[in-house]
Design a protein around this motif. Sequence first.
Motif, mmCIF file in Angstrom:
data_model
loop_
_atom_site.group_PDB
_atom_site.id
_atom_site.type_symbol
_atom_site.label_atom_id
_atom_site.label_comp_id
_atom_site.label_asym_id
_atom_site.label_seq_id
_atom_site.Cartn_x
_atom_site.Cartn_y
_atom_site.Cartn_z
ATOM 1 N N SER A 80 0.852 -1.186 0.000
ATOM 2 C CA SER A 80 0.000 0.000 0.000
ATOM 3 C C SER A 80 0.889 1.238 0.000
ATOM 4 O O SER A 80 2.111 1.152 0.223
ATOM 5 C CB SER A 80 -0.921 0.006 1.218
ATOM 6 O OG SER A 80 -0.168 0.224 2.402
ATOM 7 N N LEU A 81 0.303 2.386 -0.224
ATOM 8 C CA LEU A 81 1.091 3.619 -0.308
ATOM 9 C C LEU A 81 1.871 3.930 0.961
ATOM 10 O O LEU A 81 3.069 4.204 0.897
ATOM 11 C CB LEU A 81 0.178 4.794 -0.683
ATOM 12 C CG LEU A 81 0.891 6.121 -0.927
ATOM 13 C CD1 LEU A 81 1.867 6.014 -2.087
ATOM 14 C CD2 LEU A 81 -0.129 7.226 -1.197
ATOM 15 N N PRO A 82 1.270 3.879 2.162
ATOM 16 C CA PRO A 82 2.046 4.196 3.370
ATOM 17 C C PRO A 82 3.232 3.265 3.587
ATOM 18 O O PRO A 82 4.302 3.693 4.019
ATOM 19 C CB PRO A 82 1.019 4.049 4.498
ATOM 20 C CG PRO A 82 -0.297 4.247 3.845
ATOM 21 C CD PRO A 82 -0.149 3.645 2.474
ATOM 22 N N ALA A 83 3.058 1.970 3.277
ATOM 23 C CA ALA A 83 4.139 1.008 3.484
ATOM 24 C C ALA A 83 5.258 1.195 2.478
ATOM 25 O O ALA A 83 6.410 0.844 2.742
ATOM 26 C CB ALA A 83 3.599 -0.414 3.399
ATOM 27 N N SER A 84 4.935 1.748 1.318
ATOM 28 C CA SER A 84 5.919 1.865 0.252
ATOM 29 C C SER A 84 6.707 3.168 0.299
ATOM 30 O O SER A 84 7.721 3.301 -0.369
ATOM 31 C CB SER A 84 5.220 1.764 -1.114
ATOM 32 O OG SER A 84 4.516 0.552 -1.233
ATOM 33 N N TYR A 128 -5.502 9.369 21.544
ATOM 34 C CA TYR A 128 -4.985 8.154 20.917
ATOM 35 C C TYR A 128 -5.735 6.917 21.407
ATOM 36 O O TYR A 128 -6.107 6.819 22.589
ATOM 37 C CB TYR A 128 -3.487 8.005 21.194
ATOM 38 C CG TYR A 128 -2.654 9.033 20.462
ATOM 39 C CD1 TYR A 128 -2.139 8.763 19.195
ATOM 40 C CD2 TYR A 128 -2.413 10.284 21.023
ATOM 41 C CE1 TYR A 128 -1.393 9.708 18.509
ATOM 42 C CE2 TYR A 128 -1.676 11.243 20.335
ATOM 43 C CZ TYR A 128 -1.163 10.941 19.084
ATOM 44 O OH TYR A 128 -0.428 11.881 18.398
ATOM 45 N N THR A 129 -5.950 6.010 20.468
ATOM 46 C CA THR A 129 -6.612 4.743 20.779
ATOM 47 C C THR A 129 -5.947 3.651 19.945
ATOM 48 O O THR A 129 -5.454 3.919 18.845
ATOM 49 C CB THR A 129 -8.124 4.836 20.468
ATOM 50 O OG1 THR A 129 -8.792 3.688 20.997
ATOM 51 C CG2 THR A 129 -8.385 4.912 18.981
ATOM 52 N N PRO A 130 -5.910 2.409 20.445
ATOM 53 C CA PRO A 130 -5.253 1.335 19.684
ATOM 54 C C PRO A 130 -5.991 0.998 18.391
ATOM 55 O O PRO A 130 -7.222 1.029 18.327
ATOM 56 C CB PRO A 130 -5.287 0.144 20.655
ATOM 57 C CG PRO A 130 -5.462 0.747 22.007
ATOM 58 C CD PRO A 130 -6.302 1.965 21.799
ATOM 59 N N LEU A 131 -5.225 0.690 17.353
ATOM 60 C CA LEU A 131 -5.779 0.114 16.138
ATOM 61 C C LEU A 131 -5.844 -1.398 16.315
ATOM 62 O O LEU A 131 -4.871 -2.014 16.753
ATOM 63 C CB LEU A 131 -4.900 0.457 14.933
ATOM 64 C CG LEU A 131 -4.943 1.902 14.447
ATOM 65 C CD1 LEU A 131 -3.819 2.150 13.445
ATOM 66 C CD2 LEU A 131 -6.299 2.214 13.806
ATOM 67 N N SER A 147 3.527 1.572 13.118
ATOM 68 C CA SER A 147 4.600 0.946 13.891
ATOM 69 C C SER A 147 4.162 0.648 15.313
ATOM 70 O O SER A 147 4.615 -0.314 15.928
ATOM 71 C CB SER A 147 5.843 1.849 13.899
ATOM 72 O OG SER A 147 5.557 3.099 14.505
ATOM 73 N N THR A 148 3.258 1.466 15.845
ATOM 74 C CA THR A 148 2.768 1.257 17.211
ATOM 75 C C THR A 148 1.315 0.798 17.240
ATOM 76 O O THR A 148 0.768 0.564 18.313
ATOM 77 C CB THR A 148 2.884 2.557 18.035
ATOM 78 O OG1 THR A 148 2.091 3.587 17.421
ATOM 79 C CG2 THR A 148 4.334 3.021 18.112
#
Length: 383
Positions: free
Chosen positions: A162-166, A202-205, A355-356
Amino acid sequence: MALPLKPLFFFSFISLVSISYSLLLPVTKDSATLQYVTQIYHGTPLVPVKLVLDLGGPFLWLDCSSGRVSSSNTPIQCGSIQCLTAKTSDCGHGGEASTCRLSPENTITGVAAPGELAEDMVAVEGSEMVSPFLFSCAPKPLLKGLARGTVGMLGLGRTRISLPASVGLHRKFAVCLSPSDGGAVLLENEIAGTDISKSLVYTPLLTDQILNSEQYFINVKSIRINGRGVSLGTITGGTGISTVVPYTTMKRSVYEIFTKAYIEAAASMDMSMVESVAPFEVCFRSESPEPAVPAIDLVLQSEMVKWRILGRNSMVRVSDKVICLGFLDGGDNPETSIVLGGYQLEDNLLEFDLSTSMLGFSSSLLGSSCSELKLNSMSRGSL
């Protein structure tokens, strides 16, 4: 607590923002389809292509039937590193000597089609450099249902292509949707340590193993309307976040409980119901440009962590005299009990830290809007 339908500009959000980023994609909203559209440059020579933005989409896919020839387009061979990166082992009848297959899906219509993995040059407006990028070559019929002028979909999902990973190393991006033409996707952004980071919650994905781990989910434990808790019964899986669903959808049993509580809260504020206006079922009479409406809080990992949906994101004005609740009945057996749609995300700054596995959200940008989001330092780079 009553909230205005339109945001109140107590102070300028511009003065609060200082975000460092390496890439910005402008995003506009197509009024005919309510889809969010962005633009990249593709191939050699580079040509502009418009794409529908799909937050949970696994990769970029394009219609390759136009006849345009790109000198840098490279089909990816089955068994190659790129094919393994795409996590597909479909080689067809030709075995490892054939092109790697990667089937794209139009997530607006739910239709999928056979596709082939390829690599070509991609850049964004203002780039001085271009870089190779993996994508799926799709047949033209898959474009049915997409905004006019678009030639595919750009996925930002949790995959390796995907775009963010690339883009880079930090695996972090932000999305700020606008009801018009002021939205943006910020890649490789750095919000931590800035003033805006102090306003984000912030909340976990969650990774929903039962459904689609490529998409983004959060854990909504309960909902409050005007501060009163609403017992929603059993909510299976996490709550999805989507840019291809125009309005928040809820499983029918959840929707009925939610709308009943909302109507009761609205009645206590002397709001008068009127006939439904498709696709909405709960509508009210309102001639005020800033009507007072019930507040909706999504309670997340604890009672202290809430995503507040202001009137601007909960009510849709359908005429000069009528507003409707922008939440829809998702049917008896949807894959996900609740999916937050694009309308509820507008003018919210969302930061996805892969990453988190955390999501930061602003709850309607402190009364401002995404179209006013001005970045103090701007440097567009290559993909």
